[in-house]
Write a protein that holds these residues in place. Structure first.
Motif, mmCIF file in Angstrom:
data_model
loop_
_atom_site.group_PDB
_atom_site.id
_atom_site.type_symbol
_atom_site.label_atom_id
_atom_site.label_comp_id
_atom_site.label_asym_id
_atom_site.label_seq_id
_atom_site.Cartn_x
_atom_site.Cartn_y
_atom_site.Cartn_z
ATOM 1 N N THR A 218 0.959 -1.157 0.206
ATOM 2 C CA THR A 218 0.034 -0.082 -0.051
ATOM 3 C C THR A 218 0.627 1.334 0.044
ATOM 4 O O THR A 218 1.864 1.127 0.427
ATOM 5 C CB THR A 218 -0.950 0.131 1.321
ATOM 6 O OG1 THR A 218 -0.271 -0.095 2.467
ATOM 7 C CG2 THR A 218 -1.736 -1.419 1.214
ATOM 8 N N THR A 221 3.629 4.778 -5.303
ATOM 9 C CA THR A 221 3.024 5.815 -6.200
ATOM 10 C C THR A 221 2.155 5.177 -7.180
ATOM 11 O O THR A 221 2.259 4.024 -7.682
ATOM 12 C CB THR A 221 4.235 6.460 -7.014
ATOM 13 O OG1 THR A 221 5.348 6.718 -6.039
ATOM 14 C CG2 THR A 221 3.930 7.641 -8.051
ATOM 15 N N PRO A 222 1.029 5.866 -7.254
ATOM 16 C CA PRO A 222 -0.108 5.320 -8.031
ATOM 17 C C PRO A 222 0.522 5.044 -9.487
ATOM 18 O O PRO A 222 1.317 5.833 -10.196
ATOM 19 C CB PRO A 222 -1.034 6.255 -8.017
ATOM 20 C CG PRO A 222 -0.945 7.215 -6.641
ATOM 21 C CD PRO A 222 0.688 7.103 -6.515
ATOM 22 N N LEU A 223 0.092 3.909 -10.234
ATOM 23 C CA LEU A 223 0.633 3.168 -11.417
ATOM 24 C C LEU A 223 2.206 2.846 -11.804
ATOM 25 O O LEU A 223 2.436 2.851 -12.624
ATOM 26 C CB LEU A 223 -0.001 4.282 -12.487
ATOM 27 C CG LEU A 223 -1.343 4.621 -12.339
ATOM 28 C CD1 LEU A 223 -1.951 5.432 -13.635
ATOM 29 C CD2 LEU A 223 -2.200 3.342 -12.392
ATOM 30 N N THR A 244 2.441 -3.655 -11.388
ATOM 31 C CA THR A 244 1.921 -2.097 -11.396
ATOM 32 C C THR A 244 1.000 -1.769 -10.387
ATOM 33 O O THR A 244 -0.013 -2.513 -10.161
ATOM 34 C CB THR A 244 1.410 -1.765 -12.882
ATOM 35 O OG1 THR A 244 2.340 -2.088 -13.847
ATOM 36 C CG2 THR A 244 0.955 -0.382 -12.979
ATOM 37 N N ASP A 246 -1.898 -0.001 -8.399
ATOM 38 C CA ASP A 246 -3.298 0.779 -8.989
ATOM 39 C C ASP A 246 -3.337 2.093 -8.684
ATOM 40 O O ASP A 246 -2.268 2.818 -8.414
ATOM 41 C CB ASP A 246 -4.405 -0.215 -8.654
ATOM 42 C CG ASP A 246 -4.369 0.036 -6.785
ATOM 43 O OD1 ASP A 246 -3.829 1.094 -6.249
ATOM 44 O OD2 ASP A 246 -5.107 -0.852 -6.240
ATOM 45 N N SER A 247 -4.415 2.695 -9.025
ATOM 46 C CA SER A 247 -4.548 4.141 -8.821
ATOM 47 C C SER A 247 -4.357 4.606 -7.614
ATOM 48 O O SER A 247 -4.321 5.699 -7.375
ATOM 49 C CB SER A 247 -6.024 4.607 -9.477
ATOM 50 O OG SER A 247 -6.963 4.009 -8.753
ATOM 51 N N SER A 248 -4.676 3.949 -6.615
ATOM 52 C CA SER A 248 -4.452 4.370 -5.096
ATOM 53 C C SER A 248 -3.245 4.147 -4.656
ATOM 54 O O SER A 248 -2.831 4.236 -3.288
ATOM 55 C CB SER A 248 -5.677 3.603 -4.402
ATOM 56 O OG SER A 248 -5.441 2.450 -4.235
ATOM 57 N N GLY A 249 -2.266 3.380 -5.454
ATOM 58 C CA GLY A 249 -1.118 3.001 -4.903
ATOM 59 C C GLY A 249 -0.706 1.598 -4.195
ATOM 60 O O GLY A 249 0.189 1.220 -3.714
#
Length: 442
Positions: A218, A221-223, A244, A246-249
């Motif tokens: 968790t 950095t997102p993406l 990779t 996700d958009s929330s890191g």
């Protein structure tokens, strides 16, 4: 009986605040957390007069209020707190009138919510005359603490003590009867931008060679592309995969562990491990499934990673006195700080300090006038070597007290000291001056 200090000399106290406790994972600031204004609160107290007074303990209410200089700090910020007792429960226990400027209050502010502990506060030696058996006048005490976690932090009045220096040195300690006292102030701390709050968790802590382990991360950095790899001490093993975020890191990866030497799992952004863009190592044990000869037993163990911590040998330093009209160097020694780095990873550490202005009856002595000469010793056998910071001013901006570098494998035990010098201007008004030095370990 202790004589009163002679005129023209003063003690200068340097108080060390409780230092940072590190967290491996950040907590989001609750959306519902609210900053509340300071409010006066009443709480029952039990005060014990000096034995010479010959009177029983006093049970009664104290009225107090706590204020802060920063109601919306970030993690790592120093918050100065002021504990003002507007109505003490106790008073002058003797028939003899007390002259002005002989009372020195000290106390504690109790923290709750996102951060626990107590802040040591102290006040100047300043008061109006108190008649015999008269009520003690209001007084204020100041201290500081370092914010260690985001969220709502409550501040409540704690125990306090009134010390009088006239003919004899006497104390009147007052304790909160039913702690904690009501909350007088609430502040809300937010995460510090750029701080490494990445976390790593494993679905299982062991497995046979070739078994997959689910790895969850968790606050990356997102993406970003994240490498998940096995570690054997300071080196990476052949066990490796990429994922990779996700958009929330966040991410979930499956790492197949085949190298029997793997003892931990890490995750990092970029081409190589970097302490500021990584998480772990999380301990992992490869279960040796090699067949044993008849009559044999396999015996194994694991080495668990610990934490980075520090401890101070006390929270008060008394500097030497200087003469009015001459001024000069008030000197003393920092309370020894012991740093223990039991993380077992590649990251070093840094211990920094910053100080407030020194306040007293004549105003302030600037924080920039406090200098130190650091010293650092490493316990034999430690993987890292401690280096002292540079000699020079501390000030409000702060300076490095000691540090160890990043390396293949870091850790150990260290003791940190410093010679302190406060440059007092020649015609500073007589009296006691105090400032707060805050140490931060990262």
């Amino acid at each position: 009986m202790a004589p009163s200090p002679r005129r023209g000399r003063r003690g200068l106290a340097l108080l060390g605040a409780t230092a940072l406790a590190l967290t491996t994972g950040g907590l989001a600031t609750p959306a519902a957390a609210q900053v509340t204004a300071a409010r006066a609160v009443d709480f029952p107290t039990h005060c014990v007069p000096p034995p010479i007074a010959g009177i029983p303990p006093i049970d009664g209410p104290t009225t107090a209020e706590i204020t802060v200089d920063n109601a919306a700090p970030k993690v790592g910020d120093t918050v100065t707190v002021t504990y003002t007792v507007t109505k003490p429960a106790a008073g002058n226990p003797v028939d003899l009138a007390l002259p002005a400027d002989i009372m020195t209050p000290t106390g504690k502010v109790v923290l709750g919510g996102a951060q626990s502990g107590a802040v040591t506060v102290t006040g100047p030696k300043k008061n109006p005359p108190v008649p015999g058996k008269g009520t003690f006048p209001p007084f204020s005490m100041t201290g500081a603490f370092t914010v260690t976690a985001p969220g709502s932090i409550t501040l409540s009045p704690g125990d306090y003590n009134i010390h009088t220096s006239y003919i004899m040195e006497l104390d009147t300690p007052c304790t909160v009867t039913d702690p904690p006292a009501p909350v007088s102030r609430t502040i809300v701390a937010s995460p510090r931008p750029g701080a490494n709050e990445r976390t790593l968790a494993l679905a299982t802590a062991s497995g046979r060679p070739g078994a997959p382990v689910a790895v969850t991360g968790t606050r990356f950095t997102p993406l970003a592309t994240v490498t998940v790899a096995g570690r054997a001490g300071a080196a990476e093993t052949a066990d490796r995969t990429t994922v990779t975020a996700d958009s929330s890191g966040g991410f979930t990866a499956s790492l197949t562990v085949t190298d029997r030497a793997t003892s931990g799992i890490v995750a990092y952004e970029g081409d190589a491990w970097s302490a500021d863009k990584a998480a772990g190592p999380a301990a992992y044990t490869v279960v040796d499934d090699t067949p044993l000869p008849a009559g044999s037993q396999r015996i194994g163990t694991a080495v668990a990673a610990g934490a980075l911590s520090m401890a101070q040998a006390g929270d008060g330093v008394r500097l030497s006195s200087v003469d009015f009209g001459k001024g000069g160097a008030a000197t003393g020694d920092l309370r020894t700080v012991t740093v223990k780095d039991f993380r077992g990873g590649p990251a070093g550490w840094s211990l920094t300090g910053k100080v407030t202005d020194f306040t007293g009856p004549g105003g302030t002595i600037g924080a920039g006038r406090l200098s130190w000469t650091p010293a650092c010793a490493t316990k034999p056998g430690s993987p890292s070597t401690c280096a002292p910071g540079s000699a020079g001013p501390v000030g409000t901006a702060g300076a490095t007290l000691a540090a160890t570098p990043d390396g293949a494998l870091t850790g150990g035990e260290f003791t940190v000291d410093a010679k302190l010098t406060l440059d007092v201007p020649p015609f500073t008004a007589p009296g006691a001056y105090a400032g707060v030095l805050t140490l931060t370990l990262t």
